[in-house]
Design a protein around this motif. Structure first.
Motif, short mmCIF file in Angstrom:
data_model
loop_
_atom_site.label_atom_id
_atom_site.label_comp_id
_atom_site.label_asym_id
_atom_site.label_seq_id
_atom_site.Cartn_x
_atom_site.Cartn_y
_atom_site.Cartn_z
N HIS A 182 0.83 -1.21 0.00
CA HIS A 182 0.00 0.00 0.00
C HIS A 182 0.86 1.26 0.00
O HIS A 182 0.54 2.24 -0.65
N GLU A 183 1.99 1.23 0.72
CA GLU A 183 2.86 2.41 0.75
C GLU A 183 3.44 2.71 -0.63
O GLU A 183 3.54 3.88 -1.03
N ALA B 271 -4.38 1.30 -3.76
CA ALA B 271 -3.87 1.43 -2.39
C ALA B 271 -4.92 0.97 -1.39
O ALA B 271 -4.61 0.28 -0.41
N GLN B 272 -6.19 1.31 -1.64
CA GLN B 272 -7.28 0.86 -0.76
C GLN B 272 -7.41 -0.66 -0.80
O GLN B 272 -7.68 -1.30 0.23
N LEU C 39 -6.62 -5.80 2.01
CA LEU C 39 -5.91 -7.07 2.22
C LEU C 39 -5.19 -7.08 3.56
O LEU C 39 -5.11 -8.10 4.24
N THR C 40 -4.67 -5.91 3.96
CA THR C 40 -3.99 -5.79 5.25
C THR C 40 -4.97 -6.08 6.38
O THR C 40 -4.67 -6.86 7.29
N HIS C 41 -6.14 -5.46 6.32
CA HIS C 41 -7.14 -5.70 7.37
C HIS C 41 -7.56 -7.17 7.40
O HIS C 41 -7.72 -7.75 8.49
N ARG D 231 -14.61 -0.06 -1.19
CA ARG D 231 -14.18 1.23 -1.73
C ARG D 231 -13.25 1.04 -2.92
O ARG D 231 -13.33 1.76 -3.92
N ALA D 232 -12.36 0.06 -2.80
CA ALA D 232 -11.42 -0.21 -3.90
C ALA D 232 -12.17 -0.65 -5.14
O ALA D 232 -11.90 -0.17 -6.25
#
Length: 200
Positions: free
Chosen positions: A109-110, A131-132, A137-139, A154-155
């Motif tokens: 994402h960064e 990025a969203q 995926l991180t969550h 949102r993505a």
């Protein structure tokens, strides 16, 4: 008023706030001289002041694990992505995919966020949506299905305008299909295989 509101629970912490002129708490209505209160001591385990990068921009210096969760100062974390790097679209997708493949979606994402901030205006919604997607995926990897579902939705919505003519070979339709599956964020059934950002 509790101890944490009047300078801490220990006597030494309160003594530092006593005005040497009048003997009352500095800066408060009872202080006859109007002496300014000393700066509050940082909480235990925290660095004083704000972390900054070499250019002086605010940046949290705490190490993070592979999923971007902050670790205590001094702990060994996953290597951080340098911030503010200007990458081509192709390089962005390659680096982000390598990080996704390594199980580091927060760090992907960064990379995607750097492109979002530096891309020409018409492309920015695309990179923001990607990025969203990586944050979703991180969550999911952190076990937060509610946050994952919100970010993936949102993505998918942000990627919709690019589905008819996907730029840079990005697998827009596959990513949107995957993000819409309830199993993508389920903690009880295996998630379907995450599609690559672009055809390999």
């Amino acid at each position: 008023m509790g101890d944490t509101e009047n300078g801490g629970g220990d006597a030494a912490g309160r003594l530092e706030q006593v005005c040497p002129e009048c003997g009352r708490l500095r800066g408060g209505p009872a202080c006859a001289c109007g002496g300014a209160a000393p700066p509050a001591a940082p909480a235990p385990g925290r660095r004083p002041g704000r972390d900054r990068d070499p250019a002086g921009r605010a940046r949290n210096g705490r190490p993070r694990d592979g999923l971007g969760r902050p670790l205590p100062y001094g702990a060994q974390g996953a290597p951080r992505q340098p911030e503010g790097v200007r990458r081509s679209a192709g390089r962005t997708l390659t680096e982000a995919q390598q990080l996704l493949d390594a199980g580091m979606p927060f760090h992907a994402h960064e990379v995607l966020e750097d492109r979002w901030k530096a891309a020409p205006e018409p492309e920015r919604p695309l990179w923001r949506a990607l990025a969203q997607y990586a944050v979703g995926l991180t969550h999911a990897a952190r076990g937060n299905p509610t946050g994952a579902a919100a970010l993936l939705a949102r993505a998918a919505e942000g990627l919709a305008p690019f589905e008819a003519a996907p730029p840079f070979g990005i697998e827009v339709a596959a990513i949107r299909r995957w993000a819409a599956q309830p199993a993508a964020v389920s903690t009880t059934v295996p998630a379907p295989e995450v599609p690559a950002l672009r055809a390999r």
